[in-house]
Design an enzyme around this catalytic site. Structure first.
Site, short mmCIF file in Angstrom:
data_model
loop_
_atom_site.label_atom_id
_atom_site.label_comp_id
_atom_site.label_asym_id
_atom_site.label_seq_id
_atom_site.Cartn_x
_atom_site.Cartn_y
_atom_site.Cartn_z
N HIS A 54 32.10 40.91 47.93
CA HIS A 54 33.64 40.17 47.87
C HIS A 54 34.12 40.16 49.10
O HIS A 54 34.92 40.91 49.52
CB HIS A 54 34.37 41.15 46.90
N LYS A 83 29.97 40.45 41.44
CA LYS A 83 29.06 41.43 41.15
C LYS A 83 27.80 41.53 42.13
O LYS A 83 27.33 42.37 42.79
CB LYS A 83 28.41 41.43 39.92
N CYS A 117 30.74 48.44 40.02
CA CYS A 117 31.53 48.01 41.13
C CYS A 117 30.82 46.54 41.62
O CYS A 117 29.51 46.68 42.11
CB CYS A 117 31.70 48.98 42.16
N CYS A 121 42.94 39.33 47.30
CA CYS A 121 41.70 38.79 47.12
C CYS A 121 41.93 37.41 46.58
O CYS A 121 40.87 36.43 46.23
CB CYS A 121 41.09 39.55 45.94
#
Lengths: 489, 401
Positions: free
Chosen positions: B344, B340, B213, B88
């Site tokens: 992502h 959020k 998530c 990431c």
């Protein structure tokens, strides 16, 4: 020198499917199933097969015993995961036995379970080291078949040889008769069975007495002196009919575990024998007879040595480690008996590189990690540089087995996103008491399990992934609550 | 110790695509969207770019391997282009490559672009995939939420925080980020939510529910960097410069050695210590103006507050619940809505965070502009799993601060 059984072990999967749930689903089609709807049957988890169950029974059998002297590993089943790859060899590998070993599979009959033991005893007369004999069954049955209700999954294991036997072999006899009560042909998934009344009258009641009577006459033991009679067939009352016909005491007829386990196929005569040994005392005479294209009959006398056998879970211990499963759909899904929508996540290719596996066989199948000879730090997996930040030594890793070690939960979760045949997928960081840790899959977490940080866990040998595209499966070790599986100890 | 990167490189221009379910766009379309904005912001010609770095994570889901997809999408004139992947942190790694190239003097102007096109899998969540032929033999069947969720059980056990207090603090984090995201036209999720909704959402991986998530989306972000001197020569004022860029990768200690308790990120602490030192920051709680952390899950943001030494260890619940990290709190965290609300897109996220810090420093953040003038902005990426990961930290700020 006398031969016999040096140790025994058993294994029954934790889930017990309630037979009433199976019957409820199918009596609309076959009302006759109502008559079989009592009690519960042992149901293997999705990650269990006959090899993993045999490994558990073998571990139980070898509790506190030396594994170094074992000279052979035999396994019997009619539900082997591999048709061509020796299944006994996987068992031996999981037990981290050395490669100087004879391994052999017994198959193709409901009599294989008893034939394997009889053969092991014969071989042991030759004076080799102890033979580890295992048998396990996870039978495939059609939905709504009587066999689905009466069968159960399970395994037994025996260490066979000379010396301090806990049960000496008094004799054995085999009648080989090609009586086809059922069969499973090449490429077929399920059994094809003939009428039960014929099997009882012409099969059980004629072939088994012939084998038992020959055995008794050979060994010079009177029928009325038999303490325990193990006959594995699920059909009601047959064992009692046989006892009467042969002249065995009515009290000798052993519980066939139909109420709380089910008939574990070819393993069942051996599961019953292990169960009988658990409840025996020196001097007891245990008669085991099987049925399948004839009949094997074996007679044992329990010795004083049974008192010094280290305690084990045994069949009783595993029967006590129990969760009542009321969801028959789960059983159908585990056995691929319904076309379940598993989602796109289930499509991930689970191909195993056979070179990769062989190179890492110790890690995956025997759970061997490393221990640094310089600083003593244990680590998993083994790698050639010590993980201890204050050490980092290269080339000091010695083989260190984790399979039998107890760990504690450091962190955990129940994951509903990742694909699992039995969601949620439980896993977490486990930390071994003597060093080493692993982010490990958990298994046999029932709805009654309350996982907590610090909870003690033990490892179990299980199927890691199924490669359905190629018919392969890979095995690894998973963590399960240690307390729940220690009840028999 | 090396002198570090502080004030050696300035951001010349940045761009960021709209993040979301970009059903009708390929990765190349997203790249161009971010690039066009960045180039215009920089006020330069394409021919001035000396080299480029391309960050993307799960390339097999969209562009495939190598840096060629970036070079082709932007029609770059056969300059050096390098593809980087580091979980990431891939976007931040692209930025680090460009920044270091400029700092070294090898390039005058360099470009970093990150992109990810995740919404071609056919299902929600990150792509389910293999982990490598040996890892597949023994790694747990772990998803991202399931891996990060475990921080909660270990944190609760260590600090004696009960499950409900944890869950509520995690909920506050998500509610706060949605408030912020609602004010951001480029965010994927722009709806406000409340704590009850978060607490009662379906469970994904215990104790993480759906709203714990981050989303999964498509997006791209781009930065063009140069030296402060060149930036000034191009007429730029009030420069935003790079103060620190640190990376820390796990070495197996957390995964294999019993010295780690599972409640925090070893790498984040290591990277943060070095980053503050590189930036000359001694009291982060007093000096950091704004930050964007890797809130892939609410629990990640929660423990990161402590690992970045903003909240004292064991005290994140209080800071979170007291609104310390809210948009109007002492140090806003995820003032743009965070992962959020942006989702992502792996390769883009790190650059998207820097983009927000850059806008805030320049007073260009529109409706969500921080009124106290920001001086130092920090971004944080965490890739992998709590037990084996990479952490990258970037601090940008006003030139000379």
């Amino acid at each position: 020198m006398e031969v016999g059984i040096l140790a025994y072990g058993g294994y029954i999967p934790q889930s017990r499917l309630q037979r009433s749930e199976i019957a409820n689903a199918h009596t609309w089609f076959n009302p006759g199933l109502k008559g079989l709807a009592k009690g519960e049957r042992a149901m293997a988890n999705w990650d269990e097969d006959s090899v993993t169950m045999a490994v558990e029974a073998a571990r139980d059998c070898l509790t506190e015993l030396d594994r170094e002297q074992i000279s052979a590993v035999y396994m019997a089943s009619t539900s082997f995961p591999f048709m061509d790859r020796q299944n006994a060899g996987i068992v031996a590998d999981a037990l981290n036995l050395n490669s100087s070993l004879q391994t052999l599979d017994f198959a193709s009959s409901q009599r294989a379970g008893s034939a394997g033991l009889a053969t092991a005893l014969q071989v042991a007369k030759g004076g080799s080291g102890p033979i580890l004999y295992t048998t396990a069954e996870k039978r495939s049955t059609k939905a709504a078949s009587p066999l689905e209700l009466t069968s159960g999954d399970g395994a037994a294991a025996f260490l066979v040889g000379q010396g301090k036997v806990i049960a000496r072999l008094l004799g054995s006899h085999t009648e080989a008769v090609d009586f086809v009560d059922h069969f499973r042909g090449e490429g077929e998934a399920y059994d094809y069975s003939w009428e039960e009344r014929w099997i009882r009258d012409e099969g059980y009641l004629k072939i088994v007495p012939a084998a038992v009577e020959a055995l008794l006459s050979k060994s010079g033991v009177a029928a009325e002196d038999i303490t325990t009679f193990c006959f594995p067939v699920a059909a009601r009352g047959v064992a009692a009919m046989l006892a009467k016909k042969i002249g065995l005491p009515e009290s000798a007829v052993a519980d066939n575990l139909q109420a709380n386990c089910g008939e574990t196929g070819t393993a069942h005569s051996m599961v019953m024998l292990a169960h009988a040994l658990e409840n025996s005392k020196p001097g007891d005479k245990i008669l085991v007879a099987s049925f399948g294209q004839g009949s094997d009959a074996l007679l044992f006398e329990v010795t004083e040595e049974i008192k010094s056998l280290p305690p084990r879970k045994g069949v009783s211990g595993y029967l006590a480690r129990r969760y009542a499963e009321t969801n028959y759909n789960k059983f159908l899904a585990f056995h691929d008996l319904i076309n379940l929508e598993r989602g796109i996540r289930a499509e991930t290719d689970k191909k195993t590189g056979l070179t990769t596996l062989y190179r890492n066989k110790g890690m995956t199948q025997a759970m061997i990690g490393g221990k640094c000879s310089k600083c003593g730090t244990a680590q998993f997996p083994k790698s050639n540089m010590c993980v201890n930040e204050n050490c980092g030594e290269i080339g000091t890793q010695e083989d260190y087995s984790f399979a039998e070690r107890i760990s504690k939960v450091n962190s955990f979760t129940a994951d509903r996103l990742t694909y699992s045949p039995d969601p949620p997928a439980y896993y977490g960081m486990i930390q071994f008491e003597e060093g080493g840790r692993l982010m490990s899959d958990f298994t046999d977490i029932s709805p009654e399990t309350d996982i907590k940080v610090g909870m003690p866990m033990r490892m179990m040998f299980r199927v890691k992934d199924y490669d359905n595209k190629r018919g392969f499966r890979r095995y690894f070790w998973k963590a399960t609550p240690a307390d729940a599986s220690n009840k028999g100890e | 110790m090396a002198a570090g990167i502080k004030d050696k490189v300035a951001i010349l221009g940045m761009g960021c695509s709209r993040f979301g379910e970009r059903w009708n766009d390929n990765a190349e379309d997203l790249m161009i969207e971010a690039y066009v904005e960045a180039l215009a912001d920089a006020g330069i010609e394409k021919s001035s770019i000396d080299a480029a770095w391309f960050g993307t994570g799960i390339e097999e889901e969209h562009v495939g391997k190598s840096a060629v997809p970036l070079s082709m999408a932007l029609r770059l004139p056969n300059i050096p282009v390098t593809r980087v992947e580091n979980y990431c942190a891939s976007g931040s790694e692209a930025f680090r490559g460009a920044v270091y190239a400029v700092a070294s003097g090898a390039c005058d102007i360099a470009l970093a672009l990150g992109v990810e096109k995740l919404k071609d899998t056919g299902y929600g969540g990150l792509p389910q995939r293999n982990r490598g032929s040996v890892n597949d033999l023994f790694w747990a069947n772990a998803s991202a939420p399931g891996s990060f969720a475990q921080l909660a059980s270990a944190y609760s056990a260590k600090h004696g925080v009960n499950k409900d207090d944890m869950k509520r603090a995690m909920a506050h984090i998500s509610v706060k980020s949605h408030d912020n995201g609602s004010r951001n036209p480029k965010a994927h999720l722009r709806n406000k939510i409340n704590e009850e909704k978060v607490m009662n959402a379906p469970m994904i991986a215990e104790p993480l529910g759906l709203f714990d998530c981050c989303g999964v989306s498509d997006g791209s972000a781009c930065a063009i960097v140069t030296t402060p001197e060149i930036a000034k020569s191009l007429g730029k004022k009030d420069l935003v410069t790079v103060k620190a860029m640190q990376l820390s990768a796990s070495n197996g200690t957390e995964a294999q050695h019993n010295s780690w308790d599972g409640s925090h990120f070893v790498t984040t602490r290591a990277a943060a210590n070095r980053a503050y030192k590189e930036a000359g920051i001694s009291k982060p709680r007093d000096q950091i103006s704004l930050f964007e952390v890797h809130d892939c899950f609410s629990i990640t943001e929660f423990v990161t507050m402590e690992d970045l030494f903003i909240s004292e260890e064991g005290n994140a619940v209080n800071d979170v619940m007291n609104g310390f990290y809210d948009a109007d709190g002492k140090i806003p965290c995820q003032i743009d809505g965070g992962l959020k609300c942006f989702g992502h897109p792996i390769g883009a996220s790190g650059l998207r965070m820097i983009y927000e810090m850059y806008l805030q420093m320049q007073g260009r953040a529109g409706e969500r502009q921080r009124q106290d003038e920001p001086v130092f902005g920090m971004t944080h990426n965490l890739g992998g799993f709590p037990h084996q990961n990479v952490c990258s930290i970037t601090i940008v700020g006003k030139e000379g601060a």
